[in-house]
Write a protein that holds these residues in place. Structure first.
Motif, mmCIF file in Angstrom:
data_model
loop_
_atom_site.group_PDB
_atom_site.id
_atom_site.type_symbol
_atom_site.label_atom_id
_atom_site.label_comp_id
_atom_site.label_asym_id
_atom_site.label_seq_id
_atom_site.Cartn_x
_atom_site.Cartn_y
_atom_site.Cartn_z
ATOM 1 N N LEU A 203 0.822 -1.211 0.000
ATOM 2 C CA LEU A 203 0.000 0.000 0.000
ATOM 3 C C LEU A 203 0.859 1.264 0.000
ATOM 4 C CD1 LEU A 203 -2.984 -0.731 2.435
ATOM 5 C CD2 LEU A 203 -3.082 -0.328 -0.029
ATOM 6 N N LEU A 204 1.929 1.248 0.783
ATOM 7 C CA LEU A 204 2.843 2.397 0.795
ATOM 8 C C LEU A 204 3.386 2.661 -0.604
ATOM 9 C CD1 LEU A 204 5.008 1.814 4.012
ATOM 10 C CD2 LEU A 204 3.395 3.681 3.625
ATOM 11 N N GLN A 205 3.837 1.600 -1.262
ATOM 12 C CA GLN A 205 4.416 1.751 -2.598
ATOM 13 C C GLN A 205 3.360 2.171 -3.616
ATOM 14 O OE1 GLN A 205 6.193 -2.107 -3.166
ATOM 15 N NE2 GLN A 205 8.014 -1.603 -1.955
ATOM 16 N N GLU A 206 2.188 1.565 -3.515
ATOM 17 C CA GLU A 206 1.116 1.870 -4.463
ATOM 18 C C GLU A 206 0.694 3.332 -4.380
ATOM 19 O OE1 GLU A 206 -2.870 -0.455 -5.747
ATOM 20 O OE2 GLU A 206 -2.889 0.315 -3.702
ATOM 21 N N LYS A 207 0.690 3.867 -3.160
ATOM 22 C CA LYS A 207 0.265 5.250 -2.956
ATOM 23 C C LYS A 207 1.427 6.240 -3.017
ATOM 24 C CE LYS A 207 -3.561 3.734 0.008
ATOM 25 N NZ LYS A 207 -4.676 4.247 -0.813
ATOM 26 N N GLY A 208 2.659 5.724 -3.224
ATOM 27 C CA GLY A 208 3.828 6.587 -3.302
ATOM 28 C C GLY A 208 4.136 7.297 -1.998
ATOM 29 N N LEU A 209 3.954 6.582 -0.884
ATOM 30 C CA LEU A 209 4.142 7.182 0.436
ATOM 31 C C LEU A 209 5.458 6.735 1.062
ATOM 32 C CD1 LEU A 209 0.522 6.633 1.819
ATOM 33 C CD2 LEU A 209 1.470 8.741 0.860
ATOM 34 N N GLN B 261 7.517 9.710 6.774
ATOM 35 C CA GLN B 261 6.872 11.023 6.635
ATOM 36 C C GLN B 261 5.391 11.005 7.016
ATOM 37 O OE1 GLN B 261 7.651 12.042 2.544
ATOM 38 N NE2 GLN B 261 9.792 12.585 2.929
ATOM 39 N N LEU B 262 4.898 9.832 7.388
ATOM 40 C CA LEU B 262 3.484 9.715 7.720
ATOM 41 C C LEU B 262 3.223 10.041 9.184
ATOM 42 C CD1 LEU B 262 2.457 6.399 5.899
ATOM 43 C CD2 LEU B 262 2.278 8.751 5.068
ATOM 44 N N SER B 263 2.113 10.691 9.438
ATOM 45 C CA SER B 263 1.690 10.947 10.807
ATOM 46 C C SER B 263 1.126 9.658 11.394
ATOM 47 C CB SER B 263 0.605 12.026 10.820
ATOM 48 O OG SER B 263 -0.589 11.529 10.209
ATOM 49 N N PRO B 264 1.013 9.569 12.721
ATOM 50 C CA PRO B 264 0.389 8.388 13.331
ATOM 51 C C PRO B 264 -1.014 8.125 12.788
ATOM 52 C CG PRO B 264 1.504 9.668 15.007
ATOM 53 C CD PRO B 264 1.548 10.488 13.745
ATOM 54 N N GLU B 265 -1.761 9.185 12.525
ATOM 55 C CA GLU B 265 -3.118 9.030 12.000
ATOM 56 C C GLU B 265 -3.098 8.439 10.597
ATOM 57 O OE1 GLU B 265 -3.027 11.798 15.260
ATOM 58 O OE2 GLU B 265 -1.919 11.825 13.353
ATOM 59 N N GLN B 266 -2.146 8.878 9.776
ATOM 60 C CA GLN B 266 -2.034 8.348 8.414
ATOM 61 C C GLN B 266 -1.616 6.876 8.436
ATOM 62 O OE1 GLN B 266 0.717 11.444 7.084
ATOM 63 N NE2 GLN B 266 -0.794 12.113 5.559
ATOM 64 N N GLN B 267 -0.697 6.537 9.339
ATOM 65 C CA GLN B 267 -0.288 5.136 9.460
ATOM 66 C C GLN B 267 -1.466 4.267 9.901
ATOM 67 O OE1 GLN B 267 3.418 4.134 11.434
ATOM 68 N NE2 GLN B 267 4.171 6.225 11.205
#
Length: 231
Positions: free
Chosen positions: A94-100, A104-110
């Protein structure tokens, strides 16, 4: 914690045995082994003995209606270690698919990403009271193969992280393809529930017999398959 995980387990001690693969159609190479998941001394194609007997009965009923058709087994027994491998793999995908970038992600995004993962994958819990369904040897992921050796198009892939995975996604479709997809999913559900399996509420391909989810869906007081201890 999922609602079904509150169901107590009294494991009946039934053996986890090899599925007679010559009777079925089987995914080869196994999709999770292909990704690097290790099953140790077992293989993905193990189930509890009664579950296998009932699966054979389901296929027998299928072939009475559709000569030459087979149940196609995508996945069956899954040790907790493999469950953990696939959960981590899906999160990374999912990280790779979304280019994330995870850092750099916040706890909420994770947390949002993890919730997407857990739409399909059960938590790889080591708690014997809350085993992942596949780790009990009582759950199987399947689809159908016709008499020409072709897998039926069900309008979505197994393990797909989308709304199309819901069993009734095509229930109200008016186009011909949507109707066919729904009819095929209903056929799969019918041949399995006719012999005692129950389908996962959110996955058209997942069926179980005797585990916590099955007990919860059938309003039974107890499950009789828990986690395979040596798995």
């Amino acid at each position: 914690m999922k609602p079904y995980q509150s169901i107590p387990i009294q494991d009946c001690g039934e053996a986890l045995i090899s599925i007679p693969l010559e009777r079925f159609s089987v995914e080869k190479p196994h999709p999770y082994q292909k990704l690097g998941a290790s099953y140790g001394q077992k293989s993905p194609y193990y189930l509890r003995s009664r579950v296998i007997e009932t699966l054979i009965e389901a296929q027998r009923n299928l072939q009475q209606q559709y000569l030459g058709w087979k149940i196609h087994i995508f996945d069956a027994y899954r040790p907790v270690a493999v469950q953990r491998f696939m959960v981590d793999y899906t999160f990374t995908f999912l990280l790779q698919e979304k280019g994330l970038n995870l850092e750099q992600l916040s706890p909420e995004q994770q947390e949002n990403l993890w919730q997407q993962v857990y739409q399909i994958w059960a938590v790889p819990s080591d708690d014997l009271g809350t085993p992942p369904p596949h780790s009990t040897g009582a759950a199987v992921d399947i689809t159908l193969m016709d008499d020409q050796g072709q897998l039926l198009d069900m309008g979505g892939e197994i393990d797909e992280l989308s709304q199309r995975s819901h069993p009734d996604y095509y229930a109200n479709q008016i186009d011909s393809k949507g109707k066919i997809y729904h009819q095929r999913r209903e056929l799969l559900n019918h041949i399995m529930t006719q012999v005692g399996f129950l389908r996962h509420p959110g996955e058209w391909w997942h069926f179980s017999l005797g585990d916590q989810m099955w007990a919860w869906q059938s309003q039974r007081a107890m499950a009789y398959y828990g986690r395979v201890i040596n798995g």
